[in-house]
Design an enzyme around this catalytic site. Structure first.
Site, PDB file in Angstrom:
ATOM      1  N   TYR A 221       0.654   4.702  -2.337  1.00 21.37           N
ATOM      2  CA  TYR A 221      -0.346   5.581  -2.076  1.00 21.37           C
ATOM      3  C   TYR A 221      -0.070   6.278  -0.886  1.00 21.37           C
ATOM      4  CZ  TYR A 221      -5.040   7.445  -1.315  1.00 21.37           C
ATOM      5  OH  TYR A 221      -6.064   8.382  -0.802  1.00 21.37           O
TER       6      TYR A 221
ATOM      7  N   SER B 210     -19.083   0.873  -1.877  1.00 18.83           N
ATOM      8  CA  SER B 210     -19.267   0.490  -3.371  1.00 18.83           C
ATOM      9  C   SER B 210     -19.450  -1.021  -3.480  1.00 18.83           C
ATOM     10  CB  SER B 210     -18.434   0.848  -4.263  1.00 18.83           C
ATOM     11  OG  SER B 210     -18.308   2.418  -3.951  1.00 18.83           O
TER      12      SER B 210
ATOM     13  N   GLN C 167     -11.813  -5.399  11.431  1.00 16.85           N
ATOM     14  CA  GLN C 167     -11.060  -4.036  11.153  1.00 16.85           C
ATOM     15  C   GLN C 167     -12.134  -2.722  11.029  1.00 16.85           C
ATOM     16  OE1 GLN C 167     -11.501  -6.834   9.308  1.00 16.85           O
ATOM     17  NE2 GLN C 167     -10.628  -6.191   7.065  1.00 16.85           N
TER      18      GLN C 167
ATOM     19  N   ARG D 290       0.908  -1.131   0.044  1.00 19.31           N
ATOM     20  CA  ARG D 290      -0.011  -0.005   0.060  1.00 19.31           C
ATOM     21  C   ARG D 290       0.770   1.310  -0.140  1.00 19.31           C
ATOM     22  NH1 ARG D 290      -5.287  -1.170   2.392  1.00 19.31           N
ATOM     23  NH2 ARG D 290      -5.494   0.859   2.867  1.00 19.31           N
TER      24      ARG D 290
ATOM     25  N   HIS E 102      -6.127  -1.894  10.801  1.00 18.39           N
ATOM     26  CA  HIS E 102      -6.651  -2.411  11.797  1.00 18.39           C
ATOM     27  C   HIS E 102      -7.930  -1.605  12.179  1.00 18.39           C
ATOM     28  CE1 HIS E 102      -3.464  -5.457  11.931  1.00 18.39           C
ATOM     29  NE2 HIS E 102      -4.444  -6.064  12.202  1.00 18.39           N
ATOM     30  N   LYS E 103      -7.479  -0.103  12.662  1.00 21.00           N
ATOM     31  CA  LYS E 103      -8.278   0.830  13.098  1.00 21.00           C
ATOM     32  C   LYS E 103      -8.312   2.003  12.207  1.00 21.00           C
ATOM     33  CE  LYS E 103      -9.573  -1.365  16.933  1.00 21.00           C
ATOM     34  NZ  LYS E 103     -11.074  -1.713  17.390  1.00 21.00           N
TER      35      LYS E 103
ATOM     36  N   ASN F 289     -12.590   7.954   4.830  1.00 21.42           N
ATOM     37  CA  ASN F 289     -13.548   7.404   3.912  1.00 21.42           C
ATOM     38  C   ASN F 289     -15.020   7.913   3.783  1.00 21.42           C
ATOM     39  OD1 ASN F 289     -11.763   4.966   5.303  1.00 21.42           O
ATOM     40  ND2 ASN F 289     -13.115   3.668   3.921  1.00 21.42           N
TER      41      ASN F 289
END
Length: 228
Positions: free
Chosen positions: A51, A95, A115, A48, A179-180, A80
């Site tokens: 990004y 989505s 998560q 990841r 996880h959080k 988000n």
């Protein structure tokens, strides 16, 4: 490179520059909830990281232009966000769940589903960005909804909204999945006078209506014309 080019353009024309950064700058956080003062826990060579580190570098460039060239900048760290007109198959969890439930497919939950993420409706984000750009504070500012849901809880909310009998299918988790994730929005509340007003259970049906129309096709409206 896009950020660098736009910073150069903003400098030349004397524009105020907005960087839409991301909660991903916090990586897999060891602090919960995440405040803007937290420097993050990012794997610089993980799957990841392109990004995560790209956004962190964009923040670095933005602040260098601000400090070194007196460019007016604003930095938002977006958590988000969901709403109508998202790409149906963009791979984002809201989505995915909505499209899968509408298509009578299993909702794919990765890992154990414990998560967490925080989901804000798009209109709340737009309001936050406008207040940031019209205000006098550089940031960074967390813009997100502190309402925290596990992936299983999100799947259940989607079931309630679309199909109570929708199945949940567990799959192996993705690498370096945080996880959080929950924003501390104290700074935005204090300096921008902003906080989200649309809950997940209020906003999700609006997104479902839009997705249903686009997946299955719009019906004719009352005038007999096809809506676009």
């Amino acid at each position: 490179m896009g950020t660098l080019n736009m910073l150069g353009l903003a400098k030349r024309v004397g524009a105020r520059f907005l960087l839409t950064s991301t909660s991903e700058v916090y990586g897999d956080p060891l602090e919960h909830p995440q405040a803007e003062t937290y420097w993050g826990n990012v794997n610089p060579i993980g799957v990841r990281s392109c990004y995560d580190e790209g956004k962190r570098t964009a923040e670095t460039l933005t602040m260098d232009y601000h400090r070194g060239l007196n460019l007016e900048v604003r930095i938002a760290r977006i958590f988000n966000t969901y709403g109508p007109r998202m790409c149906i198959d963009d791979g984002r969890v809201v989505s995915n769940f909505v499209a899968q439930a509408l298509r009578k497919e299993p909702l794919t939950v990765y890992g154990d589903g414990m998560q967490t993420r925080s989901f804000q409706y798009v209109s709340d984000l737009v309001e936050g960005l406008m207040r940031l750009m019209e205000g006098d504070h550089v940031g960074p500012f967390n813009l997100g909804n502190p309402g925290e849901f596990t992936m299983l809880e999100l799947a259940q909310v989607v079931q309630e909204a679309i199909d109570k009998n929708a199945k949940i299918e567990f799959r192996s988790n993705t690498e370096d999945d945080p996880h959080k994730r929950k924003p501390d929005i104290s700074k935005a509340k204090k300096l921008l006078g902003w906080q989200p007003t649309v809950s997940l259970r209020e906003g999700l049906p609006l997104m479902v209506t839009d997705f249903r129309q686009r997946i299955f096709g719009d019906e004719k409206d009352n005038t007999g014309a096809l809506s676009i």
